[in-house]
Scaffold this active site. Structure first.
Site, short mmCIF file in Angstrom:
data_model
loop_
_atom_site.label_atom_id
_atom_site.label_comp_id
_atom_site.label_asym_id
_atom_site.label_seq_id
_atom_site.Cartn_x
_atom_site.Cartn_y
_atom_site.Cartn_z
N HIS A 28 0.82 -1.22 0.00
CA HIS A 28 0.00 0.00 0.00
C HIS A 28 0.86 1.28 0.00
O HIS A 28 0.81 2.12 0.89
CB HIS A 28 -1.09 0.01 1.07
CG HIS A 28 -0.70 -0.22 2.50
ND1 HIS A 28 0.25 0.53 3.14
CD2 HIS A 28 -1.15 -1.09 3.41
CE1 HIS A 28 0.36 0.13 4.39
NE2 HIS A 28 -0.48 -0.87 4.57
N HIS A 82 -6.83 -9.58 12.97
CA HIS A 82 -6.83 -8.26 12.30
C HIS A 82 -7.61 -8.37 10.99
O HIS A 82 -7.50 -9.37 10.29
CB HIS A 82 -5.36 -7.90 12.06
CG HIS A 82 -5.09 -6.59 11.42
ND1 HIS A 82 -5.92 -5.50 11.52
CD2 HIS A 82 -4.03 -6.18 10.65
CE1 HIS A 82 -5.38 -4.48 10.85
NE2 HIS A 82 -4.24 -4.87 10.31
N GLU A 84 -7.25 -6.42 8.24
CA GLU A 84 -6.57 -6.01 7.01
C GLU A 84 -6.34 -7.22 6.09
O GLU A 84 -5.96 -8.30 6.54
CB GLU A 84 -5.25 -5.29 7.32
CG GLU A 84 -4.83 -4.41 6.17
CD GLU A 84 -3.67 -3.46 6.49
OE1 GLU A 84 -3.14 -3.47 7.61
OE2 GLU A 84 -3.31 -2.69 5.57
N ASP A 86 -4.16 -8.41 4.15
CA ASP A 86 -2.94 -9.24 4.10
C ASP A 86 -3.01 -10.39 5.11
O ASP A 86 -2.27 -11.37 4.97
CB ASP A 86 -1.66 -8.39 4.31
CG ASP A 86 -1.71 -7.51 5.54
OD1 ASP A 86 -2.80 -7.06 5.92
OD2 ASP A 86 -0.64 -7.26 6.12
N HIS A 152 -2.48 -1.72 14.55
CA HIS A 152 -2.56 -0.36 14.07
C HIS A 152 -3.93 0.00 13.51
O HIS A 152 -4.09 1.09 12.94
CB HIS A 152 -1.47 -0.14 13.00
CG HIS A 152 -1.69 -0.96 11.75
ND1 HIS A 152 -1.62 -0.41 10.50
CD2 HIS A 152 -2.03 -2.24 11.55
CE1 HIS A 152 -1.86 -1.33 9.58
NE2 HIS A 152 -2.11 -2.44 10.20
N ASP A 171 0.44 -7.60 13.45
CA ASP A 171 1.21 -6.51 12.85
C ASP A 171 2.18 -5.85 13.83
O ASP A 171 2.84 -4.87 13.47
CB ASP A 171 0.27 -5.45 12.26
CG ASP A 171 -0.13 -5.79 10.84
OD1 ASP A 171 0.61 -6.54 10.18
OD2 ASP A 171 -1.19 -5.31 10.38
N TYR A 197 9.96 -1.01 9.46
CA TYR A 197 8.54 -1.38 9.55
C TYR A 197 7.85 -0.50 10.59
O TYR A 197 6.77 0.05 10.35
CB TYR A 197 8.46 -2.86 9.93
CG TYR A 197 7.08 -3.42 10.10
CD1 TYR A 197 6.46 -4.14 9.08
CD2 TYR A 197 6.38 -3.25 11.29
CE1 TYR A 197 5.19 -4.66 9.24
CE2 TYR A 197 5.11 -3.77 11.46
CZ TYR A 197 4.53 -4.47 10.44
OH TYR A 197 3.27 -4.98 10.60
N HIS A 230 4.42 -10.68 10.04
CA HIS A 230 5.27 -10.42 8.87
C HIS A 230 6.73 -10.68 9.23
O HIS A 230 7.19 -10.29 10.31
CB HIS A 230 5.17 -8.96 8.41
CG HIS A 230 3.81 -8.55 7.96
ND1 HIS A 230 3.27 -8.95 6.77
CD2 HIS A 230 2.87 -7.76 8.55
CE1 HIS A 230 2.06 -8.41 6.64
NE2 HIS A 230 1.79 -7.70 7.71
FE FE2 Z 1 -2.36 -4.27 9.20
FE FE2 Z 2 -0.07 -6.80 8.16
#
Ligand code: FE2
Ligand code: FE2
Ligand code: FMN
Length: 405
Positions: A28, A82, A84, A86, A152, A171, A197, A230
């Site tokens: 992103h 989460h 999101e 990903d 986040h 994350d 990160y 990640h």
């Molecule tokens: Fe995220």
């Molecule tokens: Fe993530």
């Protein structure tokens, strides 16, 4: 599935079943020159539990890894830390194979997941809404959930496996790093990548970072391993990344000055180079960072640890170049703390680039330490002397900065 993807056992009966996204170069709009990974984990217990999923275009690889341990149709529980995509965009694939699996998520995550995946039948999935303190018995093991709002996203949580003392941190504590290694003791750049990160994703959220660290302390949690969402997993001294987060969230800096600029015909660039000369003449580290020749994610990482920045902004059509405008808008969103700055630049007639940069930095909460230097067309000897002196003053400010270690 016939694919040859294998899991990695990270602790007895606990497997990494994620995917490595070697070709990811843009997350992103965050440049990821080293790729990334999306880490999912499978726990084999009386209740077979999957923690998080992966980006949907790589779902087959995750399923292939799961298959080497257990039939994916036998998954009982899915933890969705989460919303999101990903971490969630393969959830519908998993749920298709497991009509009866139960999903554990925060209230906000449940709502967000269904806003993304309603067309895939999310409303009929069996959700259990959890919050901090909720404990889930898997048989021999217990999962405890820790809400981490705005770390986040509002929906975010982390999951702690009590018996094995593993924190599945989603994350938090990760890095955008594709690697054939899974653990921090197998690579030498985990901390450095984690700082990039942090700077690019978590810089605005120092308060939620402190809240998490406080919760971990209150819940009396011992952590032997941090299984990130990640990059690599922290198994060798996981306390080091927690300490680093504490340092980054508190805005600790090292004495250096960044000179960040863009220039059309080289005048602002000449000024920038002489500002660097002034800084280095005082024995303070300086970095010259052209905004169209460096990845912004790298510049942002440098800003995390620099107390002072100088912005060089030329003027085009009464304002800054789009690179300067875009970068300063991006920086504003990241809400850097305790930064000081000065602006300089060349113009031809009415100007505007320097004024824009100063006002953008002020709106970001950056302290402008002196009025910007503006010079017409090419800088003369006097102009360059002023630039050198600016560098000297900025170096003095950086060396006196109270927030450094
Ligand atoms: Fe995220
Ligand atoms: Fe993530
Ligand atoms: C396409 C273009 C538009 C410009 N627009 C303005 C302007 O609106 N106001 C101004 O003061 N200077 C303007 N200038 C002049 C530049 O700001 C001037 O040449 C300056 O010295 C460039 O610095 P640089 O070499 O660091 O890019 C413009 C220059 C170009 C090439």
């Amino acid at each position: 599935m016939e694919d040859e993807y294998y899991p990695v056992e990270i602790s007895e009966n606990i497997y990494w079943v994620g995917v490595i996204d070697w070709n990811l170069r843009d997350f992103h709009a965050y440049a990821t020159p080293k790729g990334s990974s999306y880490n999912s984990y499978l726990i084999l217990d009386d209740k077979i539990t999957l923690i998080d999923t992966v980006k949907d275009h790589l779902a087959d690889e995750m399923i292939s890894r799961i298959e080497k341990v257990v039939d994916p149709a036998k998954i009982d529980y899915v933890v969705a830390n989460h919303v999101e995509p990903d971490h969630s965009s393969s959830l519908s694939r998993v749920m298709k194979m497991n009509q009866n699996a139960k999903i554990f998520a925060t209230k906000r995550a449940k709502d967000g997941l269904c806003q993304y995946y309603r067309p895939y039948g999310c409303d009929s999935w069996d959700f259990e809404v959890v919050d901090t303190g909720y404990e889930l018995d898997l048989g021999k093991r217990t999962l405890a959930f820790i809400e981490t709002p705005m770390l986040h996203w509002p929906d975010s949580m982390q999951t702690y496996l009590k018996e094995d003392r593993i924190l599945f941190s989603n994350d938090g504590f990760g890095q955008h790093l594709a690697s054939s290694h899974r653990f921090n003791d197998e690579v030498d750049n985990a901390l450095e990548e984690a700082s990039e990160y942090y700077a690019n994703i978590l810089m605005p959220f120092s308060k939620p970072v402190f809240n998490l660290l406080e919760k971990v302390e209150k819940l009396n949690i011992e952590i032997d391993m941090i299984a990130t969402g990640h990059g690599i997993i922290w198994r060798d001294n996981p306390g080091q990344i927690i300490d680093a987060y504490r340092k980054w969230a508190s805005g600790e800096t090292v004495p250096k000055v960044l000179v960040i600029y863009d220039s059309m015909w080289g005048s602002t660039e000449k000024m920038a180079k002489v500002v660097v000369e002034g800084i280095t003449s005082k024995g303070i580290e300086a970095q010259l960072l052209h905004l169209r020749k460096n990845e912004w994610s790298m510049i942002i990482r440098e800003i995390l640890e620099a107390p002072v920045i100088a912005i060089g902004s030329t003027t085009i059509n009464n304002g800054p170049l789009h690179s300067v405008a875009g970068f300063l808008t991006h920086l504003k969103g990241l809400r850097p703390k305790n930064k000081k700055a000065a602006v300089f630049g060349s113009y031809g007639w009415g100007g505007g680039g320097v004024k824009f940069a100063e006002s953008e930095l002020e709106n970001t909460g950056v302290e402008i330490v002196e009025k910007g230097i503006q010079i017409k067309f090419g800088p003369d000897k006097e102009d360059l002397k002023a630039c050198r002196e600016l560098g000297i003053r900025l170096a003095d400010i950086a060396s006196l900065d109270q927030t450094r270690t």
